[in-house]
Structures are given as structure tokens and as C-alpha cells.
Design a protein around this motif. Structure first.
Motif, PDB file in Angstrom:
ATOM      1  N   LEU A  10       8.274  23.831 -11.392  1.00  0.00           N
ATOM      2  CA  LEU A  10       7.441  21.998 -11.674  1.00  0.00           C
ATOM      3  C   LEU A  10       6.176  22.482 -11.614  1.00  0.00           C
ATOM      4  O   LEU A  10       5.880  21.863 -13.145  1.00  0.00           O
ATOM      5  N   PRO A  13       6.554  24.504 -15.814  1.00  0.00           N
ATOM      6  CA  PRO A  13       8.842  24.671 -16.226  1.00  0.00           C
ATOM      7  C   PRO A  13       8.429  24.998 -17.539  1.00  0.00           C
ATOM      8  O   PRO A  13       9.775  25.419 -17.469  1.00  0.00           O
ATOM      9  N   GLN A  45      19.007  21.086  -4.453  1.00  0.00           N
ATOM     10  CA  GLN A  45      17.251  21.263  -4.538  1.00  0.00           C
ATOM     11  C   GLN A  45      16.142  20.445  -3.345  1.00  0.00           C
ATOM     12  O   GLN A  45      15.166  21.347  -3.248  1.00  0.00           O
ATOM     13  N   HIS A  52      12.958  22.340 -10.152  1.00  0.00           N
ATOM     14  CA  HIS A  52      13.317  21.167 -11.154  1.00  0.00           C
ATOM     15  C   HIS A  52      14.557  22.849 -11.756  1.00  0.00           C
ATOM     16  O   HIS A  52      14.786  22.724 -12.316  1.00  0.00           O
TER      17      HIS A  52
END
Length: 68
Positions: A10, A13, A45, A52
């Protein structure tokens, strides 16, 4: 069956890698994998809040997938 993931940090990216979620049942159809994948992805998750899931797919165990 396996769920193959492409996951990215996160905070950065552009830094991505692949991961796998082994499904608890064997010998099932790809449709069954797809049906159970959403809950397995949610659990994964929750355990990896700094990552992500960019994309995912189901694959049979023992196969060497080329890419996501």
C-alpha cells in the motif's frame, strides 16, 4: 486448487509480488474455487493489512502458472 495473487504494498504500489492461497479442498472444479475465493481473499487481506490484492485467479495444484 490454489488462489494465485498479485499483491502490492500500500505504501509503495509499484512494489508487487506473487503469493498463493492453498484451498483446503482438493479435486474440486474451478467454479468451486471461484465460489469460495472471495471469503479466502478476505481472510488473507485481513492478515496482510499492508498489502493490496491487485489481481487473482484460481489454478489447479501441480500446475506451474505462467503469469496472472
Amino acid at each position: 486448487m490454489l488462489i494465485l495473487l498479485s499483491v502490492c504494498l500500500l505504501s509503495q504500489p509499484a512494489q508487487c509480488h506473487e503469493d498463493r492461497i492453498p484451498m483446503a479442498y482438493e479435486g474440486t472444479s474451478p467454479f468451486a474455487c471461484l465460489r469460495h475465493a472471495q471469503s479466502a481473499l478476505a481472510v488473507w487481506q485481513e492478515a496482510h493489512p499492508d498489502l493490496h490484492v491487485a489481481r487473482w485467479r484460481c489454478a489447479a495444484r501441480g500446475t506451474l502458472p505462467k503469469d496472472l
